[in-house]
Each structure stands twice: as C-alpha cells, then as structure tokens.
Design a protein around this motif. Sequence first.
Motif, PDB file in Angstrom:
ATOM      1  N   MET A   1       0.810  -1.215   0.000  1.00 11.51           N
ATOM      2  CA  MET A   1       0.000   0.000   0.000  1.00 11.51           C
ATOM      3  C   MET A   1       0.847   1.270   0.000  1.00 11.51           C
ATOM      4  SD  MET A   1      -3.225  -0.815   2.487  1.00 11.51           S
ATOM      5  CE  MET A   1      -3.708   0.916   2.529  1.00 11.51           C
ATOM      6  N   PHE A   2       2.071   1.183   0.531  1.00  9.15           N
ATOM      7  CA  PHE A   2       2.916   2.369   0.543  1.00  9.15           C
ATOM      8  C   PHE A   2       3.302   2.792  -0.867  1.00  9.15           C
ATOM      9  CE2 PHE A   2       3.067   1.610   4.991  1.00  9.15           C
ATOM     10  CZ  PHE A   2       3.377   2.836   5.560  1.00  9.15           C
ATOM     11  N   GLY A   3       3.276   1.846  -1.796  1.00  9.15           N
ATOM     12  CA  GLY A   3       3.513   2.195  -3.189  1.00  9.15           C
ATOM     13  C   GLY A   3       2.435   3.113  -3.733  1.00  9.15           C
ATOM     14  N   VAL A   4       1.241   2.970  -3.181  1.00 12.53           N
ATOM     15  CA  VAL A   4       0.135   3.830  -3.589  1.00 12.53           C
ATOM     16  C   VAL A   4       0.258   5.186  -2.911  1.00 12.53           C
ATOM     17  CG1 VAL A   4      -2.369   4.013  -3.795  1.00 12.53           C
ATOM     18  CG2 VAL A   4      -1.296   1.760  -3.723  1.00 12.53           C
ATOM     19  N   PHE A   5       0.273   5.180  -1.587  1.00 17.13           N
ATOM     20  CA  PHE A   5       0.196   6.435  -0.834  1.00 17.13           C
ATOM     21  C   PHE A   5       1.438   7.304  -0.991  1.00 17.13           C
ATOM     22  CE2 PHE A   5      -2.704   3.945   2.187  1.00 17.13           C
ATOM     23  CZ  PHE A   5      -3.829   4.358   1.508  1.00 17.13           C
ATOM     24  N   LEU A   6       2.611   6.715  -0.793  1.00 15.24           N
ATOM     25  CA  LEU A   6       3.835   7.502  -0.746  1.00 15.24           C
ATOM     26  C   LEU A   6       4.178   8.109  -2.100  1.00 15.24           C
ATOM     27  CD1 LEU A   6       6.206   8.371   1.041  1.00 15.24           C
ATOM     28  CD2 LEU A   6       7.397   6.298   0.328  1.00 15.24           C
ATOM     29  N   PHE A   7       4.342   7.256  -3.113  1.00 16.89           N
ATOM     30  CA  PHE A   7       4.835   7.752  -4.393  1.00 16.89           C
ATOM     31  C   PHE A   7       3.756   8.449  -5.204  1.00 16.89           C
ATOM     32  CE2 PHE A   7       7.752   4.462  -3.067  1.00 16.89           C
ATOM     33  CZ  PHE A   7       8.960   5.112  -3.219  1.00 16.89           C
ATOM     34  N   LEU A   8       2.506   8.048  -5.023  1.00 15.57           N
ATOM     35  CA  LEU A   8       1.447   8.753  -5.733  1.00 15.57           C
ATOM     36  C   LEU A   8       1.242  10.158  -5.146  1.00 15.57           C
ATOM     37  CD1 LEU A   8      -0.351   8.345  -8.110  1.00 15.57           C
ATOM     38  CD2 LEU A   8      -2.123   7.428  -6.612  1.00 15.57           C
ATOM     39  N   THR A   9       1.473  10.297  -3.847  1.00 16.81           N
ATOM     40  CA  THR A   9       1.430  11.635  -3.239  1.00 16.81           C
ATOM     41  C   THR A   9       2.500  12.525  -3.852  1.00 16.81           C
ATOM     42  OG1 THR A   9       0.576  10.771  -1.145  1.00 16.81           O
ATOM     43  CG2 THR A   9       1.657  12.907  -1.074  1.00 16.81           C
ATOM     44  N   TYR A  10       3.712  11.990  -3.998  1.00 14.73           N
ATOM     45  CA  TYR A  10       4.783  12.749  -4.653  1.00 14.73           C
ATOM     46  C   TYR A  10       4.368  13.153  -6.067  1.00 14.73           C
ATOM     47  CZ  TYR A  10       8.035  11.093  -1.015  1.00 14.73           C
ATOM     48  OH  TYR A  10       8.663  10.828   0.177  1.00 14.73           O
ATOM     49  N   TYR A  11       3.841  12.200  -6.822  1.00 13.62           N
ATOM     50  CA  TYR A  11       3.479  12.464  -8.216  1.00 13.62           C
ATOM     51  C   TYR A  11       2.406  13.542  -8.321  1.00 13.62           C
ATOM     52  CZ  TYR A  11       1.641  11.713 -12.914  1.00 13.62           C
ATOM     53  OH  TYR A  11       1.210  11.905 -14.200  1.00 13.62           O
ATOM     54  N   LEU A  12       1.371  13.422  -7.502  1.00 11.05           N
ATOM     55  CA  LEU A  12       0.275  14.384  -7.581  1.00 11.05           C
ATOM     56  C   LEU A  12       0.728  15.793  -7.212  1.00 11.05           C
ATOM     57  CD1 LEU A  12      -2.626  12.259  -6.004  1.00 11.05           C
ATOM     58  CD2 LEU A  12      -2.286  12.806  -8.425  1.00 11.05           C
ATOM     59  N   GLN A  13       1.564  15.908  -6.198  1.00 10.53           N
ATOM     60  CA  GLN A  13       1.978  17.232  -5.746  1.00 10.53           C
ATOM     61  C   GLN A  13       3.124  17.806  -6.577  1.00 10.53           C
ATOM     62  OE1 GLN A  13       2.363  18.151  -1.606  1.00 10.53           O
ATOM     63  NE2 GLN A  13       0.947  16.571  -0.954  1.00 10.53           N
ATOM     64  N   LEU A  14       4.144  17.009  -6.831  1.00 11.84           N
ATOM     65  CA  LEU A  14       5.337  17.536  -7.494  1.00 11.84           C
ATOM     66  C   LEU A  14       5.217  17.566  -9.010  1.00 11.84           C
ATOM     67  CD1 LEU A  14       8.092  15.789  -5.322  1.00 11.84           C
ATOM     68  CD2 LEU A  14       7.054  18.047  -5.020  1.00 11.84           C
ATOM     69  N   ASN A  15       4.492  16.610  -9.579  1.00 10.91           N
ATOM     70  CA  ASN A  15       4.402  16.550 -11.040  1.00 10.91           C
ATOM     71  C   ASN A  15       3.112  17.142 -11.586  1.00 10.91           C
ATOM     72  OD1 ASN A  15       6.205  14.105 -10.112  1.00 10.91           O
ATOM     73  ND2 ASN A  15       6.810  14.533 -12.217  1.00 10.91           N
ATOM     74  N   LEU A  16       2.019  16.897 -10.915  1.00 11.18           N
ATOM     75  CA  LEU A  16       0.741  17.444 -11.386  1.00 11.18           C
ATOM     76  C   LEU A  16       0.378  18.754 -10.703  1.00 11.18           C
ATOM     77  CD1 LEU A  16      -1.515  14.260 -11.827  1.00 11.18           C
ATOM     78  CD2 LEU A  16       0.117  15.304 -13.407  1.00 11.18           C
TER      79      LEU A  16
ATOM     80  N   MET B   1       1.913  -6.904  12.243  1.00  9.76           N
ATOM     81  CA  MET B   1       2.135  -7.323  10.860  1.00  9.76           C
ATOM     82  C   MET B   1       1.970  -6.156   9.900  1.00  9.76           C
ATOM     83  SD  MET B   1       3.010 -10.474  10.578  1.00  9.76           S
ATOM     84  CE  MET B   1       3.130 -11.921  11.623  1.00  9.76           C
ATOM     85  N   GLN B   2       0.928  -5.359  10.110  1.00 14.43           N
ATOM     86  CA  GLN B   2       0.682  -4.234   9.228  1.00 14.43           C
ATOM     87  C   GLN B   2       1.789  -3.182   9.356  1.00 14.43           C
ATOM     88  OE1 GLN B   2      -2.951  -2.001   9.922  1.00 14.43           O
ATOM     89  NE2 GLN B   2      -3.197  -1.640   7.737  1.00 14.43           N
ATOM     90  N   GLN B   3       2.217  -2.939  10.593  1.00 16.32           N
ATOM     91  CA  GLN B   3       3.243  -1.921  10.825  1.00 16.32           C
ATOM     92  C   GLN B   3       4.593  -2.358  10.260  1.00 16.32           C
ATOM     93  OE1 GLN B   3       2.752   1.194  12.246  1.00 16.32           O
ATOM     94  NE2 GLN B   3       4.794   1.511  11.442  1.00 16.32           N
ATOM     95  N   VAL B   4       4.978  -3.599  10.515  1.00 17.26           N
ATOM     96  CA  VAL B   4       6.242  -4.102   9.983  1.00 17.26           C
ATOM     97  C   VAL B   4       6.188  -4.160   8.456  1.00 17.26           C
ATOM     98  CG1 VAL B   4       7.770  -6.106   9.875  1.00 17.26           C
ATOM     99  CG2 VAL B   4       6.857  -5.359  12.075  1.00 17.26           C
ATOM    100  N   GLY B   5       5.050  -4.588   7.909  1.00 20.37           N
ATOM    101  CA  GLY B   5       4.895  -4.605   6.457  1.00 20.37           C
ATOM    102  C   GLY B   5       5.069  -3.217   5.864  1.00 20.37           C
ATOM    103  N   GLY B   6       4.481  -2.214   6.517  1.00 24.67           N
ATOM    104  CA  GLY B   6       4.634  -0.852   6.044  1.00 24.67           C
ATOM    105  C   GLY B   6       6.074  -0.378   6.092  1.00 24.67           C
ATOM    106  N   SER B   7       6.776  -0.727   7.159  1.00 28.40           N
ATOM    107  CA  SER B   7       8.180  -0.327   7.284  1.00 28.40           C
ATOM    108  C   SER B   7       9.034  -0.987   6.205  1.00 28.40           C
ATOM    109  CB  SER B   7       8.708  -0.712   8.670  1.00 28.40           C
ATOM    110  OG  SER B   7       7.999  -0.043   9.687  1.00 28.40           O
ATOM    111  N   ILE B   8       8.807  -2.276   5.978  1.00 26.66           N
ATOM    112  CA  ILE B   8       9.551  -2.985   4.939  1.00 26.66           C
ATOM    113  C   ILE B   8       9.234  -2.389   3.575  1.00 26.66           C
ATOM    114  CG2 ILE B   8       9.826  -5.201   3.762  1.00 26.66           C
ATOM    115  CD1 ILE B   8       9.230  -6.554   6.462  1.00 26.66           C
ATOM    116  N   GLY B   9       7.952  -2.177   3.303  1.00 23.82           N
ATOM    117  CA  GLY B   9       7.550  -1.623   2.013  1.00 23.82           C
ATOM    118  C   GLY B   9       8.145  -0.256   1.766  1.00 23.82           C
ATOM    119  N   THR B  10       8.103   0.608   2.777  1.00 23.37           N
ATOM    120  CA  THR B  10       8.648   1.952   2.622  1.00 23.37           C
ATOM    121  C   THR B  10      10.132   1.911   2.301  1.00 23.37           C
ATOM    122  OG1 THR B  10       7.028   2.825   4.201  1.00 23.37           O
ATOM    123  CG2 THR B  10       8.952   4.183   3.751  1.00 23.37           C
ATOM    124  N   ALA B  11      10.894   1.118   3.052  1.00 23.16           N
ATOM    125  CA  ALA B  11      12.342   1.048   2.851  1.00 23.16           C
ATOM    126  C   ALA B  11      12.686   0.471   1.481  1.00 23.16           C
ATOM    127  CB  ALA B  11      12.973   0.203   3.949  1.00 23.16           C
TER     128      ALA B  11
END
Length: 500
Positions: free
Chosen positions: A296-311, A418-428
Amino acid sequence: MSEKTLTESSGESAVDAQPEASAKRWWILAVIALAQLMVVLDATIVNIALPSAQADLGFSDGNRQWIVTAYALAFASLLLLGGRIADLFGRKTAFLVGVAGFAAVSALGGAATNFEMLVTARALQGAFGALLAPAALSLLNTTFTDAREKAKAFSVYGAIAGAGGAVGLLLGGLLTDALDWRWTLYVNVVIAVFAFAGGWILLHNHRDAANSKLDVPGTLLVAAGLFSLVYGFSNAETHDWNSPETWGFLIAGGVLLTAFAWWQTRAAHPLLPLRILLDRNRAASFLAVLISGGGMFGVFLFLTYYLQLNLGFSPTKTGVAFLPMVAALMVAAQVSTTKLVPRIGPKAIIPLGFAIAAVGMGWLTGIGVGSSYASAVLPQLIVTGFGLGLVMPPAMQLATGGVAAEDAGVASATVNAMQQVGGSIGTALLNTLAASAAADYLVGKDPRNKLVQAHATIESYTTAFWWSAGLFAAGAVIAFLLFRRGVPGQDASAAPVVHM
C-alpha cells in the motif's frame, strides 16, 4: 477443553455479563472506529504537514524523517505488550488509558516549540497507540458475537484500517492549508473526547487473562526485536543497505525475534501463545496483512509525490484525489466480509483481491510527465482500492477469529504488528528501488535539464508501482496456497477477538 470451546463459552459469558453493551453494540462500533481512525490517521496525517513544521521549528532535512519514524518505532515495538496489558488488566481500562494518553501527547506535540519536543510527543503517541489499538480491536471481536453482525463490523473496521492512510493525507492537507500544521496533532484531542466519553459510558471491563502473569523476558525480546527490525528498515531509507546501521539492526531484529519464538515455547505465561500462529487460515491472514501493508505504501507515498510535485496538486487536492480509492475499498470491504467470504471462502476471495490490486498497480505505471489525473490515476486507484478491500477486512477478521478470549488482545496486537512491519519494509524497499531507478535513468544524461529530471522522477515512481504490483501478485499466490478450502467455520467468524 478445546480453544474453540473456550472461545465460544467466553464469548457467551461476555454477552451475558454485558447485556447493556450488547444492546448498544453499534454505538460501541462507532466508538471503536473513532479510536482506530485516530491511530491510523497519525501514520500519515503529519506527513503533509512536515514541510510547514520544519519551517516553523527550524529542524534539518536529516531530522525530518524522525517525526514519522519515532511514531512507527514506538508503535511497532510495544504492540504485543499493549495487547497483553489489555488481556491482563481489562480492555476498557486499556482503551480509556490509551485514548486519554494519545490525546494528551498529541496536544504536547501540537504545542511543540522545538524538534526534540515534537519527536518526543510522536514517540509517546506511538506508545499509547500500541495500547489503544489492540484494545479497540479485541473489544470489537468480543462485542459482536453474531457471525453476520461481526462481518459487518469488520467491514467497517477493515475499511478504516485500509483507507485511514488516505484519509490522513486528506485531513492533513485540509488542516495545514486552512489552519496550521499543529492542528494535524490537535485534531486528535477533538476525536479523543468523543471516543473517551463513549468508551466510558458504553464499555464494560473484562480481564479474561486475569490469572496470567506478564511475560517479562518475552516482552523485552519482542519489543527489542521489533524495534530493531523497524529501525533497520527505516535506516535503509537514509543510509545505504551496506551500512551497519541498516544490516546490523536487521540481523539483531531477526536474532531477537527468533529468541522470542523459542522462549514462547518454554514460558509459563507466554506473551504470544504459539497456538495463535499455528492455525493455517490465521497464519495466512497474518501474511496477507503484512503484504498488503507493504504494498500500500507504493500507492500512498509515491502517488502523493506524483500528484503534488508533477501534477501540481495542493495538499488538500491531493487528499481529495485519494477519496475514490477509499470509496472503492469501503464497498469491497462490505461485500467481501458479509457476502463473499461467508459463501465462497477466503481461498478464492483474498487471492482475487490481491490479483485485482496487482492489476491496478501495474496499470498505474502508465503515468507520464503530461498525464492527467482523470485518465492515468483515477481508474487505477479505484481498481487498487477495490482489490485491497477484498483482502484487508476479511484477513483481519480471520486473523483474530476463533481465538480464546484471554488471547484476544495479543492476537489483535499481532495483526497490527504485521501491518506496521509490512509498512516499514515496504517503505524502505520501495524508496531504495525508486531512488536506484532514478539514478540509473540519469546515467549519461544532463541532470540539470528539468525535463530529464521530471522523467527520472517518473521512472522512480513507476518502478515503485511495478514492485508493489509484484508484491500483490506474490500475495495472491501465497494466499491461494495457504488458505484452506471452503467457508470458514464457526471458529473463524463467531468467536470474540482483535487489532493495521
């Protein structure tokens, strides 16, 4: 007596002991949902406000990550302890202390006059969140004993757990734009007033594990292990993977968690009874939560960057842009928990949800420098949100269903861990892969050229989206292989329990 019988009998006694709470169970759901929203919001609501907070308090770019990391570290490392405290001393007590403490330290953070004060407040938020979250989920599981009503309750809870990050982005943008960054913390005080009042009036205290004792060695081992694991992955974002601060803490985390698992087989009163992990559907559900949290961090983190910085979206507009995903997730949550899983079973539905989410993320890789939100982002968000709605709510319900009442809190805490560790792994991992993709794209090109820079950032985003799609695809395979065939029995849907 079997675990199932224990669970059913404790569920019946819980209902007999709290007829008033049972009659007002939907109000209890509203209170639990408020508390859960408060905890989940704080994983993302401060992110959008960080630039304003940094300008106001004058801390460096290097220190900025600790505003986010301090919360994650405290939350992840103390979750199992928080869940066991709820079992030992009562869920209502743990819930109320968690809500009140979370509100108090949120006010402290909002009033911060320097970086140290803000980081301390964020760490304390994580600590009180680790007490509040397992208590909230286990209260949900012990309040709803009818299978159909439990499914509806979990559809609401799972939707909040899955979409709370996006709601945090929206609310963070609104508060930062309209008021001040400090209100991204003060808002918790407002939410907590209603959650505390409702909890005080509606909840009854139950100490299902009152005759047990706290497993101190186990608590120290798992807290240190989870801390090391999350800290190691957090360091991977700011240090190289070859840095001792990255791999050293990751190895230490693995060793400590292995020692914790060994100790749980010998402890007289284990912090995490291994019987919780040995059920096949429950283990598969824990993995599903871990994988969905990472992807899910692929959605929230990088899409936030794209919407704000690129669009060029504002913080508020960025938050609004995620709402269709939230709506799709909530619809799918209702359908999956109340209709599909009870009739077809998780072996078909949860892998299907992962596959749909993978398609959505793969489709999202079509973004470009000149893409529009309506065609290149919106449909893909809806597809991804619908897929995740088929995964997270039923996985959370199955992960905590059928657990004996005295283990309700710690089972809920395991889901959150599980959700928190998954998020940390995904973010890194996604941050590292995205940065490498951007660097590779710039090889042989002029990095001062703005168009080249823009294409490099797009390359980093699409790389992250592809890896998220791959993670979801792997989740589909793992879920299909691990979940048992058939519809979950009474043990998976009717017993009280739980806690992203």
